[in-house]
Scaffold this motif. Structure first.
Motif, PDB file in Angstrom:
ATOM      1  N   ILE A 163     -11.655 -31.842 -66.131  1.00 35.76           N
ATOM      2  CA  ILE A 163     -11.027 -30.587 -66.909  1.00 35.76           C
ATOM      3  C   ILE A 163     -11.677 -29.363 -65.871  1.00 35.76           C
ATOM      4  O   ILE A 163     -12.725 -29.438 -65.665  1.00 35.76           O
ATOM      5  CB  ILE A 163     -11.712 -30.396 -68.169  1.00 35.76           C
ATOM      6  CG1 ILE A 163     -11.304 -31.701 -69.401  1.00 35.76           C
ATOM      7  CG2 ILE A 163     -11.543 -29.090 -69.252  1.00 35.76           C
ATOM      8  CD1 ILE A 163     -12.006 -32.072 -70.345  1.00 35.76           C
ATOM      9  N   GLU A 164     -10.688 -28.308 -65.844  1.00 37.65           N
ATOM     10  CA  GLU A 164     -10.801 -27.223 -64.709  1.00 37.65           C
ATOM     11  C   GLU A 164     -11.608 -26.081 -65.635  1.00 37.65           C
ATOM     12  O   GLU A 164     -12.535 -25.544 -64.828  1.00 37.65           O
ATOM     13  CB  GLU A 164      -9.498 -26.853 -64.275  1.00 37.65           C
ATOM     14  CG  GLU A 164      -9.192 -28.076 -63.155  1.00 37.65           C
ATOM     15  CD  GLU A 164      -8.004 -27.554 -62.477  1.00 37.65           C
ATOM     16  OE1 GLU A 164      -7.394 -26.329 -62.447  1.00 37.65           O
ATOM     17  OE2 GLU A 164      -7.311 -28.518 -61.808  1.00 37.65           O
ATOM     18  N   ASP A 165     -11.527 -25.699 -66.804  1.00 36.87           N
ATOM     19  CA  ASP A 165     -11.807 -24.717 -67.786  1.00 36.87           C
ATOM     20  C   ASP A 165     -13.394 -25.196 -67.891  1.00 36.87           C
ATOM     21  O   ASP A 165     -13.529 -25.989 -68.845  1.00 36.87           O
ATOM     22  CB  ASP A 165     -11.057 -24.514 -68.808  1.00 36.87           C
ATOM     23  CG  ASP A 165     -11.709 -23.198 -69.499  1.00 36.87           C
ATOM     24  OD1 ASP A 165     -12.796 -23.330 -70.182  1.00 36.87           O
ATOM     25  OD2 ASP A 165     -10.916 -22.272 -69.598  1.00 36.87           O
ATOM     26  N   LYS A 166     -14.331 -24.342 -67.526  1.00 38.81           N
ATOM     27  CA  LYS A 166     -15.907 -24.906 -67.753  1.00 38.81           C
ATOM     28  C   LYS A 166     -16.192 -24.860 -68.989  1.00 38.81           C
ATOM     29  O   LYS A 166     -16.775 -25.749 -69.542  1.00 38.81           O
ATOM     30  CB  LYS A 166     -16.543 -23.769 -66.935  1.00 38.81           C
ATOM     31  CG  LYS A 166     -17.962 -24.030 -66.838  1.00 38.81           C
ATOM     32  CD  LYS A 166     -18.750 -23.070 -66.311  1.00 38.81           C
ATOM     33  CE  LYS A 166     -20.360 -23.378 -66.092  1.00 38.81           C
ATOM     34  NZ  LYS A 166     -21.309 -22.345 -66.624  1.00 38.81           N
ATOM     35  N   GLN A 186     -14.554 -27.941 -70.669  1.00 47.37           N
ATOM     36  CA  GLN A 186     -15.553 -29.111 -69.950  1.00 47.37           C
ATOM     37  C   GLN A 186     -16.739 -29.145 -70.813  1.00 47.37           C
ATOM     38  O   GLN A 186     -17.165 -30.157 -71.259  1.00 47.37           O
ATOM     39  CB  GLN A 186     -15.512 -28.924 -68.550  1.00 47.37           C
ATOM     40  CG  GLN A 186     -16.112 -30.214 -67.924  1.00 47.37           C
ATOM     41  CD  GLN A 186     -16.233 -29.925 -66.590  1.00 47.37           C
ATOM     42  OE1 GLN A 186     -16.668 -29.069 -66.079  1.00 47.37           O
ATOM     43  NE2 GLN A 186     -15.770 -31.205 -65.979  1.00 47.37           N
ATOM     44  N   GLN A 187     -17.519 -28.178 -70.996  1.00 47.33           N
ATOM     45  CA  GLN A 187     -18.620 -28.225 -71.658  1.00 47.33           C
ATOM     46  C   GLN A 187     -18.599 -28.876 -73.225  1.00 47.33           C
ATOM     47  O   GLN A 187     -19.171 -29.686 -73.795  1.00 47.33           O
ATOM     48  CB  GLN A 187     -19.402 -26.752 -71.737  1.00 47.33           C
ATOM     49  CG  GLN A 187     -19.731 -26.400 -70.518  1.00 47.33           C
ATOM     50  CD  GLN A 187     -20.288 -25.025 -70.456  1.00 47.33           C
ATOM     51  OE1 GLN A 187     -19.775 -24.127 -71.177  1.00 47.33           O
ATOM     52  NE2 GLN A 187     -21.361 -24.791 -69.428  1.00 47.33           N
ATOM     53  N   ILE A 188     -17.441 -28.267 -74.049  1.00 46.24           N
ATOM     54  CA  ILE A 188     -17.098 -28.499 -75.052  1.00 46.24           C
ATOM     55  C   ILE A 188     -16.972 -30.042 -75.215  1.00 46.24           C
ATOM     56  O   ILE A 188     -17.497 -30.898 -76.318  1.00 46.24           O
ATOM     57  CB  ILE A 188     -15.974 -27.958 -75.780  1.00 46.24           C
ATOM     58  CG1 ILE A 188     -16.540 -26.344 -76.242  1.00 46.24           C
ATOM     59  CG2 ILE A 188     -15.670 -28.433 -77.073  1.00 46.24           C
ATOM     60  CD1 ILE A 188     -15.084 -25.378 -76.442  1.00 46.24           C
ATOM     61  N   ARG A 189     -15.970 -30.350 -74.449  1.00 48.06           N
ATOM     62  CA  ARG A 189     -15.849 -31.979 -74.282  1.00 48.06           C
ATOM     63  C   ARG A 189     -17.012 -32.713 -73.888  1.00 48.06           C
ATOM     64  O   ARG A 189     -16.952 -34.133 -74.283  1.00 48.06           O
ATOM     65  CB  ARG A 189     -14.459 -32.148 -73.133  1.00 48.06           C
ATOM     66  CG  ARG A 189     -13.072 -31.343 -73.762  1.00 48.06           C
ATOM     67  CD  ARG A 189     -12.629 -31.758 -75.161  1.00 48.06           C
ATOM     68  NE  ARG A 189     -11.713 -31.023 -75.683  1.00 48.06           N
ATOM     69  CZ  ARG A 189     -11.375 -30.769 -76.903  1.00 48.06           C
ATOM     70  NH1 ARG A 189     -12.330 -31.409 -77.785  1.00 48.06           N
ATOM     71  NH2 ARG A 189     -10.096 -30.451 -77.233  1.00 48.06           N
TER      72      ARG A 189
END
Length: 117
Positions: A86-89, A92-95
């Protein structure tokens, strides 16, 4: 570009769902809190504060005391996406958080979830 809705959702609205998902599988709120603390550095008091203030996910992660340096060890698929790709930081943190809660609900040992083993 419009922000994904999850970014503006309050963490407080999703937090009980994490707990509910864990408890349905025989796990505890304490384990959910431990995962959140491991990932973000929030302690019990600061986590309660962000829940009480109903901060959104963007603010929740922006204000996180310290993201765990081992987040790169979190791999796998959540919501149809490989978390490591996942490119959006922020997404990505949420996931990452979603993935850890999923692992908890699936019965994984805490040491494995917290990438200790």
């Amino acid at each position: 570009m419009k922000k994904p809705r999850i970014f503006t959702m309050s963490f407080a609205s999703v937090y009980p769902l994490y707990i509910q998902k864990a408890e349905k599988k025989g796990r505890t709120k304490a384990e959910v809190d431990e995962i959140i603390s491991w990932l973000t550095g929030y302690d019990e008091a600061s986590l309660q504060r962000v829940v009480d203030q109903e901060v959104d996910f963007e603010t929740f992660f922006e204000q996180a005391p310290e993201m765990n340096p081992n987040v790169g060890l979190i791999t796998g698929v959540i919501c149809g996406y490989r978390v490591e790709d996942i490119e959006d930081k922020l997404m990505q943190q949420i996931r990452y958080l979603d993935k850890l809660i999923d692992e908890l609900a699936k019965g994984k040992a805490m040491d494995k979830i917290l990438r200790k083993a």
